[in-house]
Design a protein around this motif. Structure first.
Motif, short mmCIF file in Angstrom:
data_model
loop_
_atom_site.label_atom_id
_atom_site.label_comp_id
_atom_site.label_asym_id
_atom_site.label_seq_id
_atom_site.Cartn_x
_atom_site.Cartn_y
_atom_site.Cartn_z
N ARG A 11 4.72 53.70 72.02
CA ARG A 11 4.37 55.01 72.56
C ARG A 11 5.52 55.57 73.42
O ARG A 11 5.83 56.75 73.37
N GLU A 12 6.16 54.70 74.19
CA GLU A 12 7.29 55.14 75.03
C GLU A 12 8.47 55.60 74.19
O GLU A 12 9.17 56.55 74.54
N GLU A 13 8.72 54.91 73.09
CA GLU A 13 9.82 55.30 72.21
C GLU A 13 9.55 56.66 71.56
O GLU A 13 10.46 57.49 71.44
N ARG A 14 8.32 56.88 71.14
CA ARG A 14 7.97 58.18 70.56
C ARG A 14 8.09 59.29 71.60
O ARG A 14 8.58 60.38 71.31
N ARG A 15 7.65 59.02 72.83
CA ARG A 15 7.75 60.00 73.90
C ARG A 15 9.22 60.32 74.20
O ARG A 15 9.59 61.48 74.37
N ALA A 16 10.08 59.30 74.22
CA ALA A 16 11.51 59.52 74.46
C ALA A 16 12.13 60.33 73.32
O ALA A 16 12.98 61.20 73.56
N ALA A 17 11.70 60.07 72.09
CA ALA A 17 12.23 60.83 70.96
C ALA A 17 11.82 62.29 71.02
O ALA A 17 12.62 63.18 70.73
#
Length: 64
Positions: A11-17
């Motif tokens: 979820r954090e990686e998607r948010r950063a993207a």
């Protein structure tokens, strides 16, 4: 029966993207706005030089 699937991104990686895409889009939009406000650079042949005639050069005339 529900099988647990592991997702490719957290979820954090998607948010950063998503944030990276929004920031990149904002930079692109700002660059287009600034480009509309500023004329292109002509370097040494800018507006000051465009009006002045070059010394020793005659206007083009037919040979005959």
């Amino acid at each position: 029966m529900h099988s647990a699937q592991r997702e490719a991104f957290t979820r954090e990686e998607r948010r950063a993207a998503v944030w990276a895409l929004l920031i990149a889009a904002l930079i692109a939009i700002l660059a287009m706005v600034v480009q509309q406000w500023t004329p292109p650079s002509l370097g040494p042949w800018g507006a000051e030089q465009a009006a002045a005639s070059t010394p020793g050069i005659l206007d083009a005339q037919p040979v005959a």
